[in-house]
Design a protein around this motif. Structure first.
Motif, PDB file in Angstrom:
ATOM      1  N   CYS A  47       0.822  -1.222   0.000  1.00  0.00           N
ATOM      2  CA  CYS A  47       0.000   0.000   0.000  1.00  0.00           C
ATOM      3  C   CYS A  47       0.848   1.262   0.000  1.00  0.00           C
ATOM      4  CB  CYS A  47      -0.900   0.022   1.232  1.00  0.00           C
ATOM      5  SG  CYS A  47      -2.053  -1.351   1.326  1.00  0.00           S
ATOM      6  N   ASN A  48       1.988   1.219   0.684  1.00  0.00           N
ATOM      7  CA  ASN A  48       2.763   2.457   0.893  1.00  0.00           C
ATOM      8  C   ASN A  48       3.962   2.568  -0.044  1.00  0.00           C
ATOM      9  OD1 ASN A  48       4.393   0.491   1.985  1.00  0.00           O
ATOM     10  ND2 ASN A  48       4.900   1.635   3.835  1.00  0.00           N
ATOM     11  N   GLY A  81      -3.903  -5.715   2.093  1.00  0.00           N
ATOM     12  CA  GLY A  81      -3.935  -4.264   2.009  1.00  0.00           C
ATOM     13  C   GLY A  81      -5.087  -3.724   1.171  1.00  0.00           C
ATOM     14  N   TYR A 127     -13.867  -2.133   5.100  1.00  0.00           N
ATOM     15  CA  TYR A 127     -12.779  -2.960   5.626  1.00  0.00           C
ATOM     16  C   TYR A 127     -13.279  -4.375   5.898  1.00  0.00           C
ATOM     17  CZ  TYR A 127     -10.426   1.496   6.344  1.00  0.00           C
ATOM     18  OH  TYR A 127      -9.853   2.734   6.148  1.00  0.00           O
ATOM     19  N   ASP A 157      -3.776  -3.295   6.752  1.00  0.00           N
ATOM     20  CA  ASP A 157      -4.552  -2.171   6.231  1.00  0.00           C
ATOM     21  C   ASP A 157      -5.911  -2.565   5.661  1.00  0.00           C
ATOM     22  OD1 ASP A 157      -2.441  -0.591   6.927  1.00  0.00           O
ATOM     23  OD2 ASP A 157      -1.735  -0.223   4.896  1.00  0.00           O
ATOM     24  N   ASN A 158      -6.095  -3.829   5.324  1.00  0.00           N
ATOM     25  CA  ASN A 158      -7.400  -4.237   4.792  1.00  0.00           C
ATOM     26  C   ASN A 158      -8.459  -4.373   5.882  1.00  0.00           C
ATOM     27  OD1 ASN A 158      -6.405  -6.558   5.958  1.00  0.00           O
ATOM     28  ND2 ASN A 158      -6.596  -7.847   4.144  1.00  0.00           N
ATOM     29  N   ARG A 212      -3.533   3.259   9.315  1.00  0.00           N
ATOM     30  CA  ARG A 212      -2.545   2.768   8.363  1.00  0.00           C
ATOM     31  C   ARG A 212      -1.143   3.148   8.810  1.00  0.00           C
ATOM     32  NH1 ARG A 212      -4.721   4.434   2.496  1.00  0.00           N
ATOM     33  NH2 ARG A 212      -2.722   3.478   1.943  1.00  0.00           N
ATOM     34  N   ALA A 220       0.353  -2.575  11.491  1.00  0.00           N
ATOM     35  CA  ALA A 220       0.330  -3.764  10.636  1.00  0.00           C
ATOM     36  C   ALA A 220       1.162  -4.890  11.242  1.00  0.00           C
ATOM     37  CB  ALA A 220       0.853  -3.413   9.246  1.00  0.00           C
TER      38      ALA A 220
END
Length: 301
Positions: free
Chosen positions: A40-41, A112, A251, A270-271, A276, A281
């Motif tokens: 994600c990041n 994610g 989510y 994150d999902n 976040r 995580a």
């Protein structure tokens, strides 16, 4: 093709998935991590607010983590994408994009989410650098600087006090007609926060560092940072196909042990949460792995 058998399959090999895999590896569980390398990041140049790793790049953190997890012989990694899953009694069958088939007793989704970017020139280039979503992850680096918050809803009163704590140079961008109540507008005014209603046309930047926001009426204003929280979609549709339920925010719905609403299926990272952060995580994955190991141990005892 005969399916390879694992006790646990972790779909998604970023922070939460790696953390779950480490816990399972240390518990001698035969674990497969399927990773398509879409964290994600990946836009973000530096990760912050995580003890021992503050200021590291996301890639550095993930590389070190994977190297450490790979030391546990019971954990196997493959670079692939899970595309289908079905449940046969107490077993899950997983198919991947490359055509491989695996089976497992427990299934973890640490897949994610995918941010949905607005169609505004310069936005993607700035996202994760100077257009940011979290004051804990990025706010310190923009303390005392001229900052905008792109929001026109109740969430403004979650973000605004946190950002106002870091800088007094705050402007709320509504990107159109204001939807705040008179009382809410008064509260912004009381705290020295100006409201700008102009529609955003472009983010002018230098290598991802925001310089100027151009509005559709041709006005410009300089800013150092812009906070916004984007709509998103789940990166992986398999949990939905298996019957997992979602929250009204989109989510994956889990209990405090990271169990989804489908028996034998877990989710972390994150999902499952709007918080976040790499630290969150990692904590999620650790807990999910411990939950699965406890359940496997109880079933075997």
């Amino acid at each position: 093709m005969e399916a390879q058998d694992f006790k646990v399959i972790v779909v998604g090999g970023s922070y939460s998935g790696l953390s779950a895999a480490m816990t399972l590896g240390r518990s001698l569980r035969k674990t497969l991590v399927i990773d398509s390398a879409k964290p994600c990041n990946h836009f973000t140049p530096h990760s912050h607010n995580f003890l021992t790793q503050d200021g590291m790049t996301p890639q550095q953190i993930a590389k070190i983590a994977k190297e450490q997890v790979e030391k546990y012989a019971s954990v196997t990694f493959i670079s692939d994408e899970a595309i289908k899953a079905e449940r046969l009694e107490n077993t899950f069958i997983i198919e991947t994009k490359s055509g491989q088939v695996y089976k497992t007793a427990k299934l973890v989704f640490s897949t994610g989410i995918k941010d949905i970017m607005p169609d505004i020139k310069g936005f993607v280039e700035c996202w994760g650098k100077s257009v940011i979503h979290c004051p804990y992850c990025h706010g310190y680096e923009y303390r005392d600087q001229k900052t905008a918050i792109w929001v026109n809803e109740e969430n403004a009163f979650h973000l605004a006090p946190l950002i106002r704590n870091l800088t007094q140079k705050v402007t709320v961008l509504t990107n159109g007609a204001v939807r705040f109540t008179t009382e809410e507008r008064s509260k912004f005014n009381k705290n020295g926060i100006r409201i700008e209603e102009g529609k955003i046309a472009e983010l002018e930047h230098s290598n991802g560092q925001l310089r100027t926001i151009l509005f559709q009426d041709a006005r410009k204003e300089s800013f150092d940072a812009l906070y916004t929280q984007l709509p998103f979609e789940q990166h992986c549709g398999i949990p939905s196909a298996l019957g997992c339920e979602y929250t009204d925010k989109g989510y994956l719905k889990t209990d405090m042990f990271f169990k989804t609403t489908v028996e034998g299926v877990y989710a972390c990272g994150d999902n499952t949460s709007p918080f976040r952060a790499v630290s969150n995580a990692v904590a999620n994955g650790n807990f999910a792995g411990a939950t699965i190991n406890r359940e496997l141990a109880s079933e075997q005892f």
